[in-house]
Design an enzyme around this catalytic site. Sequence first.
Site, mmCIF file in Angstrom:
data_model
loop_
_atom_site.group_PDB
_atom_site.id
_atom_site.type_symbol
_atom_site.label_atom_id
_atom_site.label_comp_id
_atom_site.label_asym_id
_atom_site.label_seq_id
_atom_site.Cartn_x
_atom_site.Cartn_y
_atom_site.Cartn_z
ATOM 1 N NE ARG A 92 -3.861 0.037 2.039
ATOM 2 C CZ ARG A 92 -4.065 -0.686 2.841
ATOM 3 N NH1 ARG A 92 -3.850 -0.294 3.968
ATOM 4 N NH2 ARG A 92 -4.987 -1.640 2.329
ATOM 5 C CE1 TYR A 93 0.571 4.321 4.224
ATOM 6 C CE2 TYR A 93 0.733 2.111 5.337
ATOM 7 C CZ TYR A 93 0.130 3.149 5.518
ATOM 8 O OH TYR A 93 -0.984 3.458 6.151
ATOM 9 N NE ARG A 96 5.203 2.022 5.842
ATOM 10 C CZ ARG A 96 5.020 3.430 5.596
ATOM 11 N NH1 ARG A 96 5.531 3.832 4.498
ATOM 12 N NH2 ARG A 96 4.074 4.110 6.220
ATOM 13 C CB CYS A 105 -4.020 -15.542 16.258
ATOM 14 S SG CYS A 105 -3.989 -14.524 14.665
ATOM 15 C CB CYS A 109 -8.590 -10.177 18.732
ATOM 16 S SG CYS A 109 -6.953 -10.467 19.408
ATOM 17 C CB CYS A 112 -9.192 -9.972 14.373
ATOM 18 S SG CYS A 112 -8.153 -10.264 13.382
ATOM 19 N NE ARG A 114 -4.539 -7.943 7.925
ATOM 20 C CZ ARG A 114 -3.479 -7.630 8.618
ATOM 21 N NH1 ARG A 114 -2.820 -8.484 9.461
ATOM 22 N NH2 ARG A 114 -2.792 -6.529 8.201
ATOM 23 C CG ASP A 272 -9.296 -0.915 11.272
ATOM 24 O OD1 ASP A 272 -9.031 -0.029 11.067
ATOM 25 O OD2 ASP A 272 -8.273 -2.006 11.284
ATOM 26 C CG ASP A 309 -5.363 1.408 8.643
ATOM 27 O OD1 ASP A 309 -4.949 2.007 7.676
ATOM 28 O OD2 ASP A 309 -4.678 0.368 9.103
ATOM 29 C CE LYS A 316 -0.946 1.099 10.491
ATOM 30 N NZ LYS A 316 -0.272 0.468 9.168
HETATM 31 C C1 LIG Z 1 0.181 -0.500 9.079
HETATM 32 C C2 LIG Z 1 0.487 -1.055 7.630
HETATM 33 C C3 LIG Z 1 1.989 -0.649 7.226
HETATM 34 C C4 LIG Z 1 3.047 -0.130 8.338
HETATM 35 O O1 LIG Z 1 2.808 0.953 8.465
HETATM 36 P P1 LIG Z 1 3.922 2.040 9.598
HETATM 37 O O2 LIG Z 1 3.134 3.324 9.837
HETATM 38 O O3 LIG Z 1 5.009 1.919 8.573
HETATM 39 O O4 LIG Z 1 4.040 1.102 10.776
HETATM 40 C C5 LIG Z 1 2.386 -1.050 5.938
HETATM 41 N N1 LIG Z 1 1.502 -1.706 5.066
HETATM 42 C C6 LIG Z 1 0.239 -1.663 5.482
HETATM 43 C C7 LIG Z 1 -0.607 -2.402 4.630
HETATM 44 C C8 LIG Z 1 -0.329 -1.341 6.798
HETATM 45 O O5 LIG Z 1 -1.538 -1.566 7.089
#
Ligand SMILES: *Cc1c(COP(=O)(O)O)cnc(C)c1O
Length: 365
Positions: A92-93, A96, A105, A109, A112, A114, A272, A309, A316
């Site tokens: 997404r980002y 990362r 798990c 939870c 959750c 998921r 969420d 989120d 986020k």
């Molecule tokens: C939370 C999340 C991350 C990591 O986010 P950080 O703010 O860097 O901790 C990376 N990818 C996805 C899809 C997420 O939901």
Amino acid sequence: MDQWQKDLKASISDVETLEKVLGVPADSVRDVVDRYPMRITPYLLKQIKKKGDSLWQQVVPSPEEMELEGSCDVEDPLHEEADSPVENLVHRYPDRVLLFVTNQCPIYCRFCTRKRFVGSPGTLSPENLRQACDYISEHKEIRDIILSGGDPLLVVDRLLERVLKALRGIPHLEIIRIGTRVPGTLPSRITPALCNILKKYHPLYMNLHFNHPDEITPEVGRACGMLADAGIPLGSQTVLMEGINDEPEVMIRLMQKLLAIRVKPYYIYQADLVQGTAHFRARVEKGLKIITALRGHTSGMAVPHFVIDAPQGGGKVAILPETLLHIDDETVIVKNYEEKIFKYPQPKPKPTSLHVLSSSHHDCE
Ligand SMILES: *Cc1c(COP(=O)(O)O)cnc(C)c1O
């Protein structure tokens, strides 16, 4: 079988045992558990002190999970599936990715994010791991990976090491993170053998899931100490929940206790919009009130980011209480934790380098 595997096996996962041990009528939650699996480890069961307490609410199924009316809740509110280029990988980002290592798990939870897939059998296959590594190798912009799930520490050491080793073979992948609720729910999983594996793959970070100060016990402290001694920086993630941790006093105690076991609070999440979890959701104002109660009143180290989120994969977004009352070219007006107002004079706008040259020239004439 290792002790932690025996502990896991001795968990409550069927409604008959639940009725016998905790007195919840089996028939009242049979359909809930058919849809959303349950697991309560012996360790966690021991921490439940009375019906409806903070831990009970997190792990004991409730008929409210089947209520759908009037809600805009969905199975995958964060659109993780839409952002998945390879099975079990979410990108997404920009820099990362998230990798789901297993659907299992230590506990399930009830709130959750998921809920749609956790608890069904399934671990990352060698073929799937290869596909994920290929994708990351081709995308040089990826420098951070988060192992998630499910709980990545529920796979056996050998498989976990296979994943870590494969990822460490990718030169541009700088850091590896593990998101887990294991230290707080199945502390016997944190063994010297596990720590010895993890510390071979530094820089490796862990974010641990805790929601209530009662989750911080001597056993949990010991597990976190072992991870910290293995050189792993520990962070925490907490979900804001009505009637569990929505009082500032409870959250302050949690954050302080986390620091005392060497865990640095990282995120508090607004819950969420997951189908079957509406009864847990607190209003956003509660989170703001908590951050206000933390900032300045206790160690800055104890103050996490409060985030929403954003639905539909918006990612986020940090939400902050208002402290910047005014800003212009000359003045900044801020409010401190005691609600006192302060004026901070802005530095004069810096001349650009060209101006510096011409003005210094001017000065010499
Ligand atoms: C939370 C999340 C991350 C990591 O986010 P950080 O703010 O860097 O901790 C990376 N990818 C996805 C899809 C997420 O939901």
